[in-house]
Design a protein around this motif. Structure first.
Motif, PDB file in Angstrom:
ATOM      1  N   VAL A  45     -31.792 -52.120  19.969  1.00  0.00           N
ATOM      2  CA  VAL A  45     -31.439 -51.758  18.597  1.00  0.00           C
ATOM      3  C   VAL A  45     -30.595 -50.493  18.634  1.00  0.00           C
ATOM      4  CG1 VAL A  45     -33.415 -52.837  17.429  1.00  0.00           C
ATOM      5  CG2 VAL A  45     -33.603 -50.482  18.212  1.00  0.00           C
ATOM      6  N   GLN A  46     -29.590 -50.466  17.776  1.00  0.00           N
ATOM      7  CA  GLN A  46     -28.768 -49.274  17.572  1.00  0.00           C
ATOM      8  C   GLN A  46     -28.531 -49.190  16.075  1.00  0.00           C
ATOM      9  OE1 GLN A  46     -25.132 -49.177  19.823  1.00  0.00           O
ATOM     10  NE2 GLN A  46     -26.144 -49.820  21.694  1.00  0.00           N
ATOM     11  N   TYR A  47     -29.111 -48.194  15.436  1.00  0.00           N
ATOM     12  CA  TYR A  47     -28.944 -48.063  14.000  1.00  0.00           C
ATOM     13  C   TYR A  47     -29.019 -46.607  13.584  1.00  0.00           C
ATOM     14  CZ  TYR A  47     -34.101 -48.010  13.951  1.00  0.00           C
ATOM     15  OH  TYR A  47     -35.411 -47.728  14.179  1.00  0.00           O
ATOM     16  N   THR A  48     -28.538 -46.351  12.405  1.00  0.00           N
ATOM     17  CA  THR A  48     -28.556 -45.015  11.828  1.00  0.00           C
ATOM     18  C   THR A  48     -29.292 -45.085  10.503  1.00  0.00           C
ATOM     19  OG1 THR A  48     -26.418 -44.534  12.847  1.00  0.00           O
ATOM     20  CG2 THR A  48     -27.093 -43.108  11.047  1.00  0.00           C
ATOM     21  N   THR A  49     -30.184 -44.132  10.275  1.00  0.00           N
ATOM     22  CA  THR A  49     -30.845 -44.008   8.978  1.00  0.00           C
ATOM     23  C   THR A  49     -30.401 -42.710   8.336  1.00  0.00           C
ATOM     24  OG1 THR A  49     -32.803 -42.839   9.783  1.00  0.00           O
ATOM     25  CG2 THR A  49     -32.909 -45.242   9.762  1.00  0.00           C
ATOM     26  N   GLN A  50     -30.258 -42.747   7.030  1.00  0.00           N
ATOM     27  CA  GLN A  50     -29.964 -41.531   6.281  1.00  0.00           C
ATOM     28  C   GLN A  50     -30.863 -41.514   5.057  1.00  0.00           C
ATOM     29  OE1 GLN A  50     -26.219 -40.764   3.955  1.00  0.00           O
ATOM     30  NE2 GLN A  50     -25.964 -39.268   5.596  1.00  0.00           N
ATOM     31  N   ALA A  51     -31.619 -40.443   4.907  1.00  0.00           N
ATOM     32  CA  ALA A  51     -32.492 -40.249   3.748  1.00  0.00           C
ATOM     33  C   ALA A  51     -31.884 -39.136   2.900  1.00  0.00           C
ATOM     34  CB  ALA A  51     -33.897 -39.876   4.190  1.00  0.00           C
ATOM     35  N   LYS A  52     -31.637 -39.430   1.629  1.00  0.00           N
ATOM     36  CA  LYS A  52     -31.111 -38.437   0.695  1.00  0.00           C
ATOM     37  C   LYS A  52     -32.149 -38.214  -0.391  1.00  0.00           C
ATOM     38  CE  LYS A  52     -26.312 -39.956   1.191  1.00  0.00           C
ATOM     39  NZ  LYS A  52     -25.159 -40.489   0.450  1.00  0.00           N
ATOM     40  N   LEU A  53     -32.322 -36.970  -0.793  1.00  0.00           N
ATOM     41  CA  LEU A  53     -33.276 -36.635  -1.839  1.00  0.00           C
ATOM     42  C   LEU A  53     -32.522 -36.014  -3.004  1.00  0.00           C
ATOM     43  CD1 LEU A  53     -36.298 -36.617  -2.536  1.00  0.00           C
ATOM     44  CD2 LEU A  53     -36.412 -34.309  -1.555  1.00  0.00           C
ATOM     45  N   TYR A  54     -32.703 -36.611  -4.202  1.00  0.00           N
ATOM     46  CA  TYR A  54     -32.027 -36.158  -5.413  1.00  0.00           C
ATOM     47  C   TYR A  54     -33.040 -35.544  -6.361  1.00  0.00           C
ATOM     48  CZ  TYR A  54     -28.166 -38.970  -3.702  1.00  0.00           C
ATOM     49  OH  TYR A  54     -27.154 -39.485  -2.929  1.00  0.00           O
ATOM     50  N   GLY A  55     -32.669 -34.399  -6.973  1.00  0.00           N
ATOM     51  CA  GLY A  55     -33.541 -33.692  -7.894  1.00  0.00           C
ATOM     52  C   GLY A  55     -33.491 -34.250  -9.307  1.00  0.00           C
ATOM     53  N   PRO A  56     -34.248 -33.625 -10.219  1.00  0.00           N
ATOM     54  CA  PRO A  56     -34.332 -34.104 -11.604  1.00  0.00           C
ATOM     55  C   PRO A  56     -32.983 -34.182 -12.328  1.00  0.00           C
ATOM     56  CG  PRO A  56     -36.046 -32.489 -11.179  1.00  0.00           C
ATOM     57  CD  PRO A  56     -35.144 -32.498  -9.977  1.00  0.00           C
ATOM     58  N   ASP A  57     -32.026 -33.344 -11.949  1.00  0.00           N
ATOM     59  CA  ASP A  57     -30.712 -33.365 -12.602  1.00  0.00           C
ATOM     60  C   ASP A  57     -29.745 -34.344 -11.931  1.00  0.00           C
ATOM     61  OD1 ASP A  57     -30.108 -32.062 -10.244  1.00  0.00           O
ATOM     62  OD2 ASP A  57     -29.225 -30.291 -11.205  1.00  0.00           O
ATOM     63  N   GLY A  58     -30.227 -35.081 -10.917  1.00  0.00           N
ATOM     64  CA  GLY A  58     -29.392 -36.070 -10.240  1.00  0.00           C
ATOM     65  C   GLY A  58     -28.586 -35.531  -9.077  1.00  0.00           C
ATOM     66  N   SER A  59     -28.655 -34.228  -8.825  1.00  0.00           N
ATOM     67  CA  SER A  59     -27.901 -33.661  -7.702  1.00  0.00           C
ATOM     68  C   SER A  59     -28.715 -33.776  -6.411  1.00  0.00           C
ATOM     69  CB  SER A  59     -27.535 -32.199  -7.966  1.00  0.00           C
ATOM     70  OG  SER A  59     -28.704 -31.416  -8.045  1.00  0.00           O
ATOM     71  N   ARG A  60     -28.002 -33.974  -5.294  1.00  0.00           N
ATOM     72  CA  ARG A  60     -28.685 -34.079  -4.001  1.00  0.00           C
ATOM     73  C   ARG A  60     -29.218 -32.707  -3.608  1.00  0.00           C
ATOM     74  NH1 ARG A  60     -25.019 -35.553   0.609  1.00  0.00           N
ATOM     75  NH2 ARG A  60     -24.972 -33.326   0.958  1.00  0.00           N
ATOM     76  N   VAL A  61     -30.511 -32.659  -3.265  1.00  0.00           N
ATOM     77  CA  VAL A  61     -31.118 -31.398  -2.859  1.00  0.00           C
ATOM     78  C   VAL A  61     -31.314 -31.303  -1.350  1.00  0.00           C
ATOM     79  CG1 VAL A  61     -32.230 -30.989  -5.084  1.00  0.00           C
ATOM     80  CG2 VAL A  61     -33.488 -32.199  -3.302  1.00  0.00           C
ATOM     81  N   ASP A  62     -31.318 -32.444  -0.657  1.00  0.00           N
ATOM     82  CA  ASP A  62     -31.497 -32.426   0.788  1.00  0.00           C
ATOM     83  C   ASP A  62     -31.148 -33.797   1.363  1.00  0.00           C
ATOM     84  OD1 ASP A  62     -32.099 -31.356   3.267  1.00  0.00           O
ATOM     85  OD2 ASP A  62     -34.161 -30.826   2.760  1.00  0.00           O
ATOM     86  N   ARG A  63     -30.978 -33.850   2.681  1.00  0.00           N
ATOM     87  CA  ARG A  63     -30.736 -35.122   3.366  1.00  0.00           C
ATOM     88  C   ARG A  63     -31.202 -35.009   4.806  1.00  0.00           C
ATOM     89  NH1 ARG A  63     -24.445 -35.288   5.172  1.00  0.00           N
ATOM     90  NH2 ARG A  63     -24.544 -33.305   6.226  1.00  0.00           N
ATOM     91  N   SER A  64     -31.446 -36.158   5.404  1.00  0.00           N
ATOM     92  CA  SER A  64     -31.868 -36.231   6.794  1.00  0.00           C
ATOM     93  C   SER A  64     -31.244 -37.471   7.400  1.00  0.00           C
ATOM     94  CB  SER A  64     -33.400 -36.310   6.860  1.00  0.00           C
ATOM     95  OG  SER A  64     -33.825 -36.487   8.184  1.00  0.00           O
ATOM     96  N   SER A  65     -30.602 -37.328   8.553  1.00  0.00           N
ATOM     97  CA  SER A  65     -29.980 -38.464   9.225  1.00  0.00           C
ATOM     98  C   SER A  65     -30.514 -38.590  10.639  1.00  0.00           C
ATOM     99  CB  SER A  65     -28.458 -38.280   9.302  1.00  0.00           C
ATOM    100  OG  SER A  65     -27.904 -38.291   8.030  1.00  0.00           O
ATOM    101  N   ARG A  66     -30.532 -39.811  11.115  1.00  0.00           N
ATOM    102  CA  ARG A  66     -30.999 -40.060  12.467  1.00  0.00           C
ATOM    103  C   ARG A  66     -30.257 -41.253  13.057  1.00  0.00           C
ATOM    104  NH1 ARG A  66     -37.124 -41.102  13.832  1.00  0.00           N
ATOM    105  NH2 ARG A  66     -37.092 -38.875  13.760  1.00  0.00           N
ATOM    106  N   GLU A  67     -29.887 -41.122  14.293  1.00  0.00           N
ATOM    107  CA  GLU A  67     -29.244 -42.195  15.055  1.00  0.00           C
ATOM    108  C   GLU A  67     -30.241 -42.659  16.106  1.00  0.00           C
ATOM    109  OE1 GLU A  67     -25.518 -42.042  17.960  1.00  0.00           O
ATOM    110  OE2 GLU A  67     -25.174 -41.155  15.991  1.00  0.00           O
TER     111      GLU A  67
END
Length: 178
Positions: free
Chosen positions: A101-123
């Protein structure tokens, strides 16, 4: 250009292995808006035959995550901003091609106003020894910052199969932080 660059954020590289698979070829890349997020690995379950892009099954807030199954057994609807971390677990299907397997995951976290507050990526690159669909469960950990406000947050998970060069449909989960 590296074909994995689409989803991989910048940050420190950390080596781990996915529980349930034996390999020394895992490469993690964690990129974060505040540098304080990460992802953990889970177990595998074989589920099908035909290859295709990754599929997100479930995304949710958990009180803690240690292993496959904690997404269900430790699910919560509300977390606290004064906690050391916000833990978002997700379960998905990914295809093992010729025992790899070769894949990438990306987790994005959005706050109450809809703006991205954080992210995490992994290959991830793993030798699985088998062909077919596998169902890992992992967790992205985010450290709340002072500028995060109480309200409804949304976690968005995006995955890319690097062998097929295909991105699956995003998966989302919403929850409250107070």
């Amino acid at each position: 250009m590296n074909r994995r660059a689409l989803l991989v954020g910048s940050g420190a590289a950390v080596s781990t292995t996915v529980a349930g698979c034996a390999s020394d070829q895992t490469k993690d890349e964690t990129g974060s808006g505040n540098g304080n997020s990460s992802e953990d690995d889970g177990g595998f379950e074989h589920t099908g035959i035909e290859p295709g892009p990754p599929k997100i099954d479930d995304v949710g807030l958990v009180s803690e995550w240690e292993e496959y199954g904690d997404l269900t057994s430790n699910a919560i609807e509300t977390g606290t901003l004064d906690a050391n971390q916000v833990v978002v677990a997700f379960r998905y299907n990914v295809y093992s091609h010729d025992g790899e397997v070769q894949y990438t995951t990306q987790a994005k976290l959005y706050g109450p106003d809809g703006s991205r507050v954080d992210r995490s990526s992994r290959e991830i690159e793993e030798l699985t020894g088998e062909d077919g669909w596998m169902k890992p469960e992992v967790a992205a950990r985010f450290q709340p910052e002072d500028d995060w406000s109480a309200g409804e947050y949304e976690a968005e998970i995006i995955m890319r199969d690097e062998i097929l060069d295909e991105v699956g449909d995003p998966g989302t989960g919403t929850f409250e932080l107070e």
